[in-house]
Design an enzyme around this catalytic site. Structure first.
Site, PDB file in Angstrom:
ATOM      1  N   CYS A 138       0.956  -1.384   0.058  1.00 11.89           N
ATOM      2  CA  CYS A 138      -0.201  -0.034  -0.019  1.00 11.89           C
ATOM      3  C   CYS A 138       0.934   1.393   0.044  1.00 11.89           C
ATOM      4  CB  CYS A 138      -1.078   0.173   1.150  1.00 11.89           C
ATOM      5  SG  CYS A 138      -0.260  -0.620   2.769  1.00 11.89           S
ATOM      6  N   HIS A 147      -2.581   6.260   4.770  1.00 18.52           N
ATOM      7  CA  HIS A 147      -1.265   6.367   4.902  1.00 18.52           C
ATOM      8  C   HIS A 147      -0.637   7.825   4.487  1.00 18.52           C
ATOM      9  CE1 HIS A 147      -1.172   2.414   6.027  1.00 18.52           C
ATOM     10  NE2 HIS A 147      -0.673   1.793   4.859  1.00 18.52           N
TER      11      HIS A 147
HETATM   12  N1  LIG Z   1      -4.676  -3.587   5.141  1.00 17.50           N
HETATM   13  C1  LIG Z   1      -3.906  -3.182   4.277  1.00 17.50           C
HETATM   14  O1  LIG Z   1      -3.794  -1.929   4.191  1.00 17.50           O
HETATM   15  C2  LIG Z   1      -3.167  -3.734   3.097  1.00 17.50           C
HETATM   16  C3  LIG Z   1      -2.859  -3.313   2.058  1.00 17.50           C
HETATM   17  C4  LIG Z   1      -2.202  -3.967   1.001  1.00 17.50           C
HETATM   18  C5  LIG Z   1      -2.235  -5.371   1.258  1.00 17.50           C
HETATM   19  N2  LIG Z   1      -2.658  -5.864   2.209  1.00 17.50           N
HETATM   20  C6  LIG Z   1      -2.513  -7.479   2.368  1.00 17.50           C
HETATM   21  O2  LIG Z   1      -3.720  -8.129   2.457  1.00 17.50           O
HETATM   22  C7  LIG Z   1      -3.874  -9.161   2.861  1.00 17.50           C
HETATM   23  C8  LIG Z   1      -4.893  -9.049   3.669  1.00 17.50           C
HETATM   24  O3  LIG Z   1      -4.940  -7.966   4.622  1.00 17.50           O
HETATM   25  P1  LIG Z   1      -6.181  -7.487   5.695  1.00 17.50           P
HETATM   26  O4  LIG Z   1      -5.705  -6.284   6.127  1.00 17.50           O
HETATM   27  O5  LIG Z   1      -7.674  -7.525   4.785  1.00 17.50           O
HETATM   28  O6  LIG Z   1      -6.095  -8.560   6.766  1.00 17.50           O
HETATM   29  P2  LIG Z   1      -7.629  -9.007   7.580  1.00 17.50           P
HETATM   30  O7  LIG Z   1      -8.261  -8.148   7.902  1.00 17.50           O
HETATM   31  O8  LIG Z   1      -6.880  -9.772   8.793  1.00 17.50           O
HETATM   32  O9  LIG Z   1      -8.016 -10.335   6.692  1.00 17.50           O
HETATM   33  C9  LIG Z   1      -7.492 -11.658   6.536  1.00 17.50           C
HETATM   34  C10 LIG Z   1      -8.256 -12.410   5.422  1.00 17.50           C
HETATM   35  O10 LIG Z   1      -7.423 -13.620   5.078  1.00 17.50           O
HETATM   36  C11 LIG Z   1      -8.440 -14.543   5.321  1.00 17.50           C
HETATM   37  N3  LIG Z   1      -7.450 -15.864   5.711  1.00 17.50           N
HETATM   38  C12 LIG Z   1      -6.419 -16.237   6.465  1.00 17.50           C
HETATM   39  N4  LIG Z   1      -5.953 -17.234   6.507  1.00 17.50           N
HETATM   40  C13 LIG Z   1      -6.486 -17.821   5.391  1.00 17.50           C
HETATM   41  C14 LIG Z   1      -6.418 -19.006   4.796  1.00 17.50           C
HETATM   42  N5  LIG Z   1      -5.158 -20.051   5.171  1.00 17.50           N
HETATM   43  N6  LIG Z   1      -7.022 -19.322   3.613  1.00 17.50           N
HETATM   44  C15 LIG Z   1      -7.901 -18.580   3.252  1.00 17.50           C
HETATM   45  N7  LIG Z   1      -8.089 -17.465   3.690  1.00 17.50           N
HETATM   46  C16 LIG Z   1      -7.536 -16.936   4.726  1.00 17.50           C
HETATM   47  C17 LIG Z   1      -9.106 -14.350   6.662  1.00 17.50           C
HETATM   48  O11 LIG Z   1     -10.045 -15.318   6.554  1.00 17.50           O
HETATM   49  P3  LIG Z   1     -10.947 -15.587   8.230  1.00 17.50           P
HETATM   50  O12 LIG Z   1     -11.847 -14.436   8.324  1.00 17.50           O
HETATM   51  O13 LIG Z   1     -11.848 -16.935   7.923  1.00 17.50           O
HETATM   52  O14 LIG Z   1      -9.801 -15.872   9.026  1.00 17.50           O
HETATM   53  C18 LIG Z   1      -9.514 -13.051   6.110  1.00 17.50           C
HETATM   54  O15 LIG Z   1     -10.575 -13.012   5.179  1.00 17.50           O
HETATM   55  C19 LIG Z   1      -2.469  -9.438   3.495  1.00 17.50           C
HETATM   56  O16 LIG Z   1      -1.631 -10.219   2.782  1.00 17.50           O
HETATM   57  C20 LIG Z   1      -1.951  -7.893   3.924  1.00 17.50           C
HETATM   58  O17 LIG Z   1      -0.576  -7.738   3.802  1.00 17.50           O
HETATM   59  C21 LIG Z   1      -3.293  -5.281   3.236  1.00 17.50           C
END
Ligand SMILES: NC(=O)c1ccc[n+]([C@@H]2O[C@H](COP(=O)([O-])OP(=O)(O)OC[C@H]3O[C@@H](n4cnc5c(N)ncnc54)[C@H](OP(=O)(O)O)[C@@H]3O)[C@@H](O)[C@H]2O)c1
Length: 334
Positions: free
Chosen positions: A133, A242
């Site tokens: 991001c 950010h």
């Molecule tokens: N937040 C940001 O600003 C941002 C920006 C760019 C990239 N990202 C990336 O995007 C990803 C998710 O971020 P987030 O902020 O959305 O995190 P989050 O709110 O913690 O959500 C994680 C998601 O991944 C799912 N998940 C976890 N383990 C899994 C598995 N083994 N198989 C299938 N689904 C699984 C979870 O499902 P459950 O609900 O069932 O646990 C949930 O839907 C990360 O890789 C992060 O680095 C985030």
């Protein structure tokens, strides 16, 4: 179109569903997928309800695209299996970004990298990495400067929203705001009324993984490993986006009005810069918006050919969900 959203119950995944509905995919077949914990849960999408499916069910449905935001280990495990099934994966995690043959794409800058990779693939299905991001908003803000002048060096200080750490961090801040102790800590310290110079994990050289991503990903997106980059990532108790203070050294001198015109003309960028009127970007302005906001544009008198700017964007929108959906939109048109 059949589109899988893997990680659909997370912060980024839910925003992806919102962005898909907003951008005209409301009548397409959407497969919401998450971990086994969430299978069977219901999620609202456009004017209907989706039932969360397992990732294996999503792969078996052979969607046209799978947009992932489920963390790096899920991406490593499942993305290649989608590709084998003929599905192109757009992945938000850090799992694939550094792999040389995987395109790392901000569509306004280098969608061609993805188009070429698809043409060269055996079954027209590939993995495409969405950058981090903090990288997306920074490279988009300065992309016209790289094109017109060339960039020699970047010094970046970030002020990153807690939403960048996922749902656990949002729950931590909300609990602390109410004077409660969260059930699970996303950070090693309290974040309410605090900040820390720590994003990601510390490497042996003292930099963090979030700082290293800014270095590696910027060079890859601009296809220029010679750009010198140093970064300090700070986590702040903010939601909505950010913010980044960016010092840019160009390869030749510039005219500040021309720089202003170039930034204002960059698709996806909003120049918001009138300090005399207290006009400058802030996370409360970027929240739920897709633009990358740029302000505080000024010459750096301490070094030839250099300038300062302030860049703000919603890390969940352009920093993640919107960028991924825009990549898919562009590929659909090719
Ligand atoms: N937040 C940001 O600003 C941002 C920006 C760019 C990239 N990202 C990336 O995007 C990803 C998710 O971020 P987030 O902020 O959305 O995190 P989050 O709110 O913690 O959500 C994680 C998601 O991944 C799912 N998940 C976890 N383990 C899994 C598995 N083994 N198989 C299938 N689904 C699984 C979870 O499902 P459950 O609900 O069932 O646990 C949930 O839907 C990360 O890789 C992060 O680095 C985030």
């Amino acid at each position: 179109m059949r589109i899988a959203v893997v990680g659909a119950t997370g912060l980024v995944g839910r925003e992806m569903l919102t962005v898909l509905a907003e951008r005209g995919f409301g009548n397409d077949e959407i497969i919401a997928s998450a971990s086994e914990r969430s299978v069977g849960k219901e999620i609202a999408f456009a004017n209907r309800t989706l039932t969360v499916q397992s990732v294996n069910q999503a792969i078996a449905a052979r969607p046209d695209y799978a947009i992932f935001s489920a963390g790096a280990s899920a991406s490593r495990e499942y993305a290649p299996r989608f590709v084998e099934a003929g599905t192109t994966v757009i992945d938000n995690s850090s799992a694939w970004r550094k792999v040389p043959e995987i395109p790392l794409v901000v569509p306004e800058i280098n969608i061609d990298a993805a188009v070429q990779a698809i043409k060269q693939s055996s079954n027209q299905a590939i993995i495409i990495a969405n950058p981090n991001c903090s990288t997306i908003q920074m490279v988009l803000a300065i992309s016209a400067l790289e094109r017109e002048y060339g960039i020699r060096r970047l010094v970046i200080s970030t002020y990153q929203s807690i939403t960048g750490t996922g749902i656990k961090a949002v729950r931590q801040l909300e609990a602390e705001e109410h004077g409660e102790h969260p059930d699970e800590m996303a950070y090693p310290y309290e974040i309410h009324r605090n900040l820390f110079p720590h994003g990601g994990d510390f490497q042996p050289d003292g930099y963090t993984t979030e700082e290293q991503k800014l270095v590696d990903e910027t060079r890859k997106i601009f296809s220029d490993p010679s750009i010198q980059i140093t970064a300090t990532v700070v986590r702040v108790p903010v939601v909505g986006g950010h913010s980044e203070a960016v010092n840019v050294e160009l390869r030749r001198d510039y005219d500040l009005d021309e720089v202003r015109r170039l930034i204002a003309a960059t698709p996806g960028v909003k120049l918001y810069d009138d300090p005399g009127q207290n006009i400058y970007p802030m996370p409360i302005l970027s929240h739920h918006r897709d633009e990358v906001w740029v302000g505080r544009l000024r010459r750096d008198y301490s070094l030839p050919n250099s300038l300062n700017l302030w860049v703000v964007a919603d890390n969940i929108r352009k920093g993640a969900a919107t960028n991924a959906v825009q990549i898919m939109e562009r590929l659909v048109k090719f």
